[in-house]
Scaffold this active site. Structure first.
Site, short mmCIF file in Angstrom:
data_model
loop_
_atom_site.label_atom_id
_atom_site.label_comp_id
_atom_site.label_asym_id
_atom_site.label_seq_id
_atom_site.Cartn_x
_atom_site.Cartn_y
_atom_site.Cartn_z
N HIS A 1 8.09 6.71 8.87
CA HIS A 1 8.88 6.84 7.64
C HIS A 1 10.32 7.16 8.01
O HIS A 1 10.57 7.74 9.06
CB HIS A 1 8.31 7.97 6.77
CG HIS A 1 7.10 7.56 5.99
ND1 HIS A 1 7.11 7.37 4.63
CD2 HIS A 1 5.84 7.29 6.38
CE1 HIS A 1 5.92 7.01 4.21
NE2 HIS A 1 5.10 6.95 5.25
N HIS B 1 3.10 4.47 12.63
CA HIS B 1 3.40 4.41 11.20
C HIS B 1 4.58 5.35 10.97
O HIS B 1 4.44 6.56 11.06
CB HIS B 1 2.17 4.85 10.41
CG HIS B 1 2.38 4.90 8.93
ND1 HIS B 1 2.12 3.81 8.12
CD2 HIS B 1 2.82 5.88 8.11
CE1 HIS B 1 2.39 4.14 6.86
NE2 HIS B 1 2.81 5.39 6.82
N ASN C 1 9.00 4.22 3.86
CA ASN C 1 8.77 3.74 5.22
C ASN C 1 10.05 3.13 5.79
O ASN C 1 10.98 2.83 5.04
CB ASN C 1 7.69 2.63 5.21
CG ASN C 1 6.37 3.12 4.67
OD1 ASN C 1 6.08 2.96 3.50
ND2 ASN C 1 5.56 3.73 5.52
N ARG D 1 0.84 -1.20 0.00
CA ARG D 1 0.00 0.00 0.00
C ARG D 1 0.88 1.26 0.00
O ARG D 1 1.07 1.90 -1.01
CB ARG D 1 -0.95 -0.03 1.21
CG ARG D 1 -2.16 0.89 1.07
CD ARG D 1 -1.86 2.35 1.34
NE ARG D 1 -1.39 2.60 2.70
CZ ARG D 1 -0.91 3.77 3.11
NH1 ARG D 1 -0.84 4.79 2.28
NH2 ARG D 1 -0.49 3.92 4.35
N ASP D 2 1.47 1.58 1.14
CA ASP D 2 2.21 2.84 1.22
C ASP D 2 3.46 2.82 0.36
O ASP D 2 3.84 3.84 -0.22
CB ASP D 2 2.58 3.13 2.68
CG ASP D 2 2.78 4.61 2.95
OD1 ASP D 2 2.45 5.41 2.05
OD2 ASP D 2 3.25 4.96 4.03
N CYS E 1 7.82 9.91 -0.05
CA CYS E 1 7.01 10.87 0.67
C CYS E 1 6.41 11.81 -0.37
O CYS E 1 7.15 12.42 -1.14
CB CYS E 1 7.87 11.64 1.67
SG CYS E 1 6.97 12.95 2.51
MG MG Z 1 2.88 6.66 5.00
#
Ligand code: MG
Length: 303
Positions: A202, A200, A242, A9-10, A233
């Site tokens: 990064h 969460h 991440n 996802r991210d 980002c």
């Molecule tokens: Mg994120």
């Protein structure tokens, strides 16, 4: 510590190259083989705004189903929640944003409107049999407003804590946090709620792993990471993604916290996806290898 894999996802959402649906499914299969049991597989964002996630339903139709594996879909609004429920995800991760400007730009609504709608959304997700997390985005800092006052985050935690929600996540969406921020926000959150707290993180400014260790010491129950450290980002075009699953796994295991993951298979998943994306792997463990290596005398077994 539970590691939640957010690479599909991210990670993929913030990579330029759009990965084919079948490759996403193969990637998720490798992650399951590596032992990841909560995987944020898709986002139900608008396909015109996030083309990388346009095939969310097709991905969910193809992932391997096991009782031990829970698939999470990221949800920004009612429409996204409808799609999530129909797609067969096991968990909805509903995002609210801590700062006003970011909320307007990302969700198209004020923080207040988003919070007002949360009760009905979390209830509906829960009625549909989904586990429900709420992620508070930009909790550590906002790309438009800068510093986010602790009180702003605390006020949101207070609202979310009273809802039918299984977990509250604090997101360092733009990767600006330090361990001092983790302590400040996690302890504030834990004073307000007894719900499990997830972070969460990064690694945008290379503080991601220090933040993860701070979270471990504070009793955070789950950490998000992406295999290979893929992603980026959206507000810093050249930034990294991440924190990486394999590097986090090493940090945690060597700090005495069990993750239940298989190192060699994590590297396999990471190599697969960076190969498909045609990018160098940001994570370091695939290059450096586990310590101690399996062939040292008296070595710990690889985990
Ligand atoms: Mg994120």
């Amino acid at each position: 510590m539970r590691i939640i894999e957010v690479g599909p996802r991210d990670g993929l959402q913030n990579e330029k190259r759009v990965v084919a649906t079948q490759d996403k499914i193969s990637y998720i299969e490798l992650l399951v083989e590596a032992g990841l049991s909560r995987i944020e597989a898709v986002s139900f964002a608008r396909p015109d705004r996030v083309p990388q996630m346009a095939d969310a339903e097709a991905v969910m139709a193809g992932v391997p189903r096991r009782d031990s594996v829970s698939y999470i879909g990221l949800v920004m609004n009612e429409r996204g929640l409808n799609r999530a429920i129909a797609s067969g995800v096991n968990e909805a991760n509903i995002v609210v944003v801590a700062s006003e400007t970011f909320s307007q730009r990302n969700q198209g609504m004020s923080v207040k409107v988003a919070l007002d709608g949360l009760d009905a959304m979390t209830q509906r997700a829960s009625d549909a049999g989904l586990a429900v997390s709420v992620t508070i985005g930009a909790a550590f800092g906002c790309p438009f407003e800068g510093e986010v006052p602790t009180k702003q985050v605390a006020d949101i935690v207070r609202v979310v804590s009273d809802l039918n929600v299984d977990e509250i996540a604090l997101a360092d969406t733009i990767g600006v946090g330090t361990p001092a921020d983790v302590k400040r926000l996690v302890s504030t959150t834990m004073e307000i709620t007894s719900k499990p707290v997830r972070l969460h993180l990064h690694n945008t400014r290379n503080t991601g792993y220090a933040n993860a260790f701070a979270a471990l010491e504070l009793g955070v129950s789950a950490l998000d990471s992406s295999s290979g450290g893929i992603g980026g980002c959206p507000f810093s075009p050249n930034a990294t993604g991440n924190i990486a699953t394999e590097d986090l796994h090493y940090l945690l295991e060597r700090s005495g916290s069990t993750t239940g993951l298989d190192f060699d298979r994590l590297i396999e998943a990471s190599n697969f996806i960076t190969g498909r994306l045609d990018i160098p792997t940001p994570a370091l463990l695939g290059r450096a290898g586990w310590f101690p290596a399996a062939d040292y005398p008296d070595s710990l077994s690889r985990t």
